[in-house]
Write a protein that holds these residues in place. Sequence first.
Motif, PDB file in Angstrom:
ATOM      1  N   GLU A   6       0.845  -1.195   0.000  1.00  0.00           N
ATOM      2  CA  GLU A   6       0.000   0.000   0.000  1.00  0.00           C
ATOM      3  C   GLU A   6       0.883   1.249   0.000  1.00  0.00           C
ATOM      4  O   GLU A   6       1.902   1.305   0.678  1.00  0.00           O
ATOM      5  N   ARG A   7       0.494   2.206  -0.822  1.00  0.00           N
ATOM      6  CA  ARG A   7       1.198   3.492  -0.948  1.00  0.00           C
ATOM      7  C   ARG A   7       2.615   3.345  -1.514  1.00  0.00           C
ATOM      8  O   ARG A   7       3.442   4.225  -1.351  1.00  0.00           O
ATOM      9  N   LYS A   8       2.879   2.224  -2.175  1.00  0.00           N
ATOM     10  CA  LYS A   8       4.165   2.017  -2.831  1.00  0.00           C
ATOM     11  C   LYS A   8       4.003   2.135  -4.346  1.00  0.00           C
ATOM     12  O   LYS A   8       2.978   1.737  -4.908  1.00  0.00           O
ATOM     13  N   THR A   9       5.029   2.676  -4.996  1.00  0.00           N
ATOM     14  CA  THR A   9       5.051   2.779  -6.449  1.00  0.00           C
ATOM     15  C   THR A   9       6.044   1.769  -7.003  1.00  0.00           C
ATOM     16  O   THR A   9       7.203   1.735  -6.579  1.00  0.00           O
ATOM     17  N   CYS A  79       4.018  10.296  -9.357  1.00  0.00           N
ATOM     18  CA  CYS A  79       3.792   9.506  -8.142  1.00  0.00           C
ATOM     19  C   CYS A  79       4.526  10.057  -6.917  1.00  0.00           C
ATOM     20  O   CYS A  79       4.153   9.736  -5.788  1.00  0.00           O
TER      21      CYS A  79
END
Length: 252
Positions: A6-9, A79
């Motif tokens: 989660e919340r990682k690119t 991002c």
Amino acid sequence: MNIDFERKTVIVTGAAHGFGRAIAQAFAARGAAVHICDVNEQGLAETVSLCGEKVHSHVLDVGNRSAVQLTVAAIATSCGSIDVLVNNAGGVRGQVGRPIEEISEEDWQTIFDVNLSGAFFMAQAVAPVMKKQKSGRIINISSGAGLGISLTGIQAYASAKAGQIGLTRQLAHELGAWNITVNNVAPGFVRSNPTTERQWDAMGADGQAKLLQTIALKRLGVPDDIAAMVMFFASDFAGWISGQVISVDGGK
């Protein structure tokens, strides 16, 4: 082991089919914003349809340094971070094994462009972003061919994959001071794309049985087996692992 992104690119190259598609699906299922790259636009669209709205596609030849720089910069700008790079783009570019004296300069170079230069160019592009945020994961997908010999008999493929393993170790030491890990997954033979399907068929029943007997588990793996190792390397559980090559091949 609960692994989520989660919340990682995440960037995955060579994601139009096979390992890259399975890896993209695994990251998307765990909450990551996934950017997939390939020269195959139709295959990218199919991967997006399988992964959902958190996956964004980019038509990209990773052997083109300028295009790589532009694409990675656009992803970083949109991002705000790049947390994971998976260098999966590779393959034999339609070639088959032939005697060394028949190999042209173009035959040699085109395989190096996608398998080794592409991994270098992508890592080079994400490194400044990861250094700035003082964290990152780079995961290269090589092959058992880089640790031994190639079943294809293609000299450039075995050489480029071995070179990618050397690149993994070198970058692990160069980038470690910024909390960036660099690791390598070396798959065994997996029926994952049209090329490997042709290879499997060409073996015939006897060749297929012989190959299975060389594998400790006596069966072929699937793309999800490769994706599972990538998930581990990309996770917090692998925070003190770098410069390593893990064979995912059913046991040799």
